[in-house]
Design a protein around this motif. Structure first.
Motif, mmCIF file in Angstrom:
data_model
loop_
_atom_site.group_PDB
_atom_site.id
_atom_site.type_symbol
_atom_site.label_atom_id
_atom_site.label_comp_id
_atom_site.label_asym_id
_atom_site.label_seq_id
_atom_site.Cartn_x
_atom_site.Cartn_y
_atom_site.Cartn_z
ATOM 1 N N ILE A 37 -12.723 -3.343 6.381
ATOM 2 C CA ILE A 37 -12.163 -4.837 6.604
ATOM 3 C C ILE A 37 -12.459 -6.410 5.654
ATOM 4 C CG2 ILE A 37 -14.410 -5.971 7.193
ATOM 5 C CD1 ILE A 37 -11.755 -6.375 9.369
ATOM 6 N N THR A 38 -12.795 -5.814 4.358
ATOM 7 C CA THR A 38 -12.574 -6.775 3.940
ATOM 8 C C THR A 38 -10.948 -7.176 2.765
ATOM 9 O OG1 THR A 38 -14.329 -6.680 3.163
ATOM 10 C CG2 THR A 38 -12.943 -7.798 1.463
ATOM 11 N N THR A 39 -10.636 -5.473 2.813
ATOM 12 C CA THR A 39 -9.258 -5.352 2.272
ATOM 13 C C THR A 39 -8.101 -5.335 3.321
ATOM 14 O OG1 THR A 39 -11.000 -3.502 0.716
ATOM 15 C CG2 THR A 39 -8.241 -3.391 0.870
ATOM 16 N N TYR A 40 -8.570 -4.913 4.403
ATOM 17 C CA TYR A 40 -7.082 -5.178 5.970
ATOM 18 C C TYR A 40 -6.970 -6.736 5.981
ATOM 19 C CZ TYR A 40 -5.104 -5.701 10.376
ATOM 20 O OH TYR A 40 -3.949 -6.280 10.537
ATOM 21 N N MET A 41 -8.284 -7.372 5.410
ATOM 22 C CA MET A 41 -8.435 -8.664 6.237
ATOM 23 C C MET A 41 -7.670 -9.692 4.844
ATOM 24 S SD MET A 41 -9.091 -10.033 8.885
ATOM 25 C CE MET A 41 -9.003 -11.920 8.631
ATOM 26 N N VAL A 43 -4.482 -8.116 3.637
ATOM 27 C CA VAL A 43 -3.360 -8.214 3.850
ATOM 28 C C VAL A 43 -3.134 -9.359 5.033
ATOM 29 C CG1 VAL A 43 -1.704 -6.655 5.097
ATOM 30 C CG2 VAL A 43 -3.251 -5.746 3.605
ATOM 31 N N GLU A 44 -3.942 -9.699 5.395
ATOM 32 C CA GLU A 44 -3.657 -10.554 6.762
ATOM 33 C C GLU A 44 -3.913 -11.898 6.278
ATOM 34 O OE1 GLU A 44 -5.390 -10.170 10.912
ATOM 35 O OE2 GLU A 44 -5.099 -8.435 11.464
ATOM 36 N N ASN A 45 -4.526 -11.696 5.530
ATOM 37 C CA ASN A 45 -4.409 -13.384 4.429
ATOM 38 C C ASN A 45 -3.528 -13.666 3.420
ATOM 39 O OD1 ASN A 45 -6.609 -14.352 5.930
ATOM 40 N ND2 ASN A 45 -8.274 -13.172 5.148
ATOM 41 N N GLY A 46 -2.330 -12.546 3.452
ATOM 42 C CA GLY A 46 -1.794 -13.113 2.089
ATOM 43 C C GLY A 46 -1.814 -12.973 1.362
ATOM 44 N N GLN A 47 -2.767 -11.962 0.903
ATOM 45 C CA GLN A 47 -3.437 -11.658 -0.138
ATOM 46 C C GLN A 47 -2.764 -10.546 -1.566
ATOM 47 O OE1 GLN A 47 -7.254 -12.258 0.029
ATOM 48 N NE2 GLN A 47 -7.539 -14.505 -0.416
ATOM 49 N N SER A 48 -3.302 -10.264 -2.219
ATOM 50 C CA SER A 48 -2.245 -9.144 -3.011
ATOM 51 C C SER A 48 -3.384 -7.888 -3.187
ATOM 52 C CB SER A 48 -2.523 -9.536 -4.359
ATOM 53 O OG SER A 48 -1.590 -8.532 -4.963
ATOM 54 N N VAL A 49 -2.483 -6.412 -2.727
ATOM 55 C CA VAL A 49 -3.339 -5.404 -2.674
ATOM 56 C C VAL A 49 -3.006 -4.823 -3.102
ATOM 57 C CG1 VAL A 49 -3.887 -5.995 -0.157
ATOM 58 C CG2 VAL A 49 -2.606 -4.983 -0.235
ATOM 59 N N ARG A 50 -3.848 -3.708 -3.185
ATOM 60 C CA ARG A 50 -3.049 -2.024 -3.771
ATOM 61 C C ARG A 50 -1.945 -1.219 -3.323
ATOM 62 N NH1 ARG A 50 -7.664 1.286 -6.049
ATOM 63 N NH2 ARG A 50 -6.339 3.236 -5.402
ATOM 64 N N ASP A 51 -1.046 -0.569 -3.598
ATOM 65 C CA ASP A 51 -0.286 -0.308 -2.824
ATOM 66 C C ASP A 51 -0.768 0.973 -1.958
ATOM 67 O OD1 ASP A 51 1.878 -1.328 -4.826
ATOM 68 O OD2 ASP A 51 2.543 0.020 -6.092
ATOM 69 N N VAL A 52 -1.646 1.476 -2.376
ATOM 70 C CA VAL A 52 -1.995 2.764 -1.318
ATOM 71 C C VAL A 52 -2.540 1.982 -0.092
ATOM 72 C CG1 VAL A 52 -4.913 2.506 -2.030
ATOM 73 C CG2 VAL A 52 -3.139 4.542 -0.883
ATOM 74 N N THR A 53 -3.229 0.773 -0.188
ATOM 75 C CA THR A 53 -3.640 -0.082 0.730
ATOM 76 C C THR A 53 -2.487 -0.094 2.048
ATOM 77 O OG1 THR A 53 -5.203 -1.409 -0.465
ATOM 78 C CG2 THR A 53 -4.276 -2.272 2.110
ATOM 79 N N TYR A 54 -1.239 -0.328 0.838
ATOM 80 C CA TYR A 54 -0.241 -0.734 2.772
ATOM 81 C C TYR A 54 0.434 1.091 3.004
ATOM 82 C CZ TYR A 54 0.757 -4.848 0.013
ATOM 83 O OH TYR A 54 0.677 -6.727 -0.806
ATOM 84 N N THR A 55 0.389 1.628 2.251
ATOM 85 C CA THR A 55 0.681 3.074 2.755
ATOM 86 C C THR A 55 -0.842 3.253 4.030
ATOM 87 O OG1 THR A 55 1.288 3.519 0.483
ATOM 88 C CG2 THR A 55 1.053 4.951 1.770
ATOM 89 N N LYS A 56 -1.932 3.344 3.897
ATOM 90 C CA LYS A 56 -2.396 3.247 5.150
ATOM 91 C C LYS A 56 -2.439 2.615 6.221
ATOM 92 C CE LYS A 56 -6.913 4.734 2.665
ATOM 93 N NZ LYS A 56 -8.066 4.049 1.771
ATOM 94 N N ILE A 57 -1.869 0.939 5.605
ATOM 95 C CA ILE A 57 -1.442 0.543 6.913
ATOM 96 C C ILE A 57 0.243 1.115 7.406
ATOM 97 C CG2 ILE A 57 -0.407 -1.928 7.354
ATOM 98 C CD1 ILE A 57 -2.987 -2.938 5.374
#
Length: 146
Positions: A37-41, A43-57
């Motif tokens: 939930i922390t990593t997902y949030m 994304v919803e908060n417009g913060q930087s994440v790893r590319d693989v996170t975008y792939t999973k979404i």
């Protein structure tokens, strides 16, 4: 020109819209994407994440591969994935160059899901250049979008 921060905020708005359209709570979306939930949030908060996170979404939300990065880079909307073929969603393409880029991206995601977007783009351009050199893709096949 869009900054990464502006693009991430636009992506956040679009992901929230898609999640609510799906009738999901944040935890359900995180679970569907196999994210904490922390990593997902992030994304919803417009913060930087790893590319693989975008792939999973993208996979969880039925989006075309690269749709999240396309929004960060300036696209106005998230592109839906097309039909599913052998477990891989195929998006419609505008021309052969885009088709090659997407095919390479699909192959990389399927075999090396942790590959950064920049490396995928580099690989795609290398394959496209070689196909043009061999005459398989016409040199005048100009991209309509990127």
């Amino acid at each position: 020109m869009t900054t990464d921060q502006e693009g991430r905020r636009r992506l956040a708005r679009l992901v929230i819209q898609r999640r609510t359209k799906n009738g999901w709570h944040k935890k359900q979306a995180a679970d569907a994407a196999d994210l904490t939930i922390t990593t997902y949030m992030r994304v919803e908060n417009g913060q930087s994440v790893r590319d693989v996170t975008y792939t999973k979404i993208e996979q969880a939300f039925g989006l075309a591969p690269g749709a999240c990065m396309a929004v960060i880079e300036g696209a106005a909307e998230l592109q839906d994935a097309g039909e599913e073929v052998e477990g891989v969603r195929i998006a419609a393409v505008a021309d052969a160059a885009d088709g090659v880029r997407q095919a390479v991206q699909h192959a990389v995601i399927a075999t090396l899901p942790d590959t950064p977007a920049g490396k995928m783009a580099e690989m795609s351009e290398g394959v496209l250049a070689e196909l043009r050199r061999l005459g398989i893709v016409a040199s005048n096949d100009q991209e309509t979008r990127r």
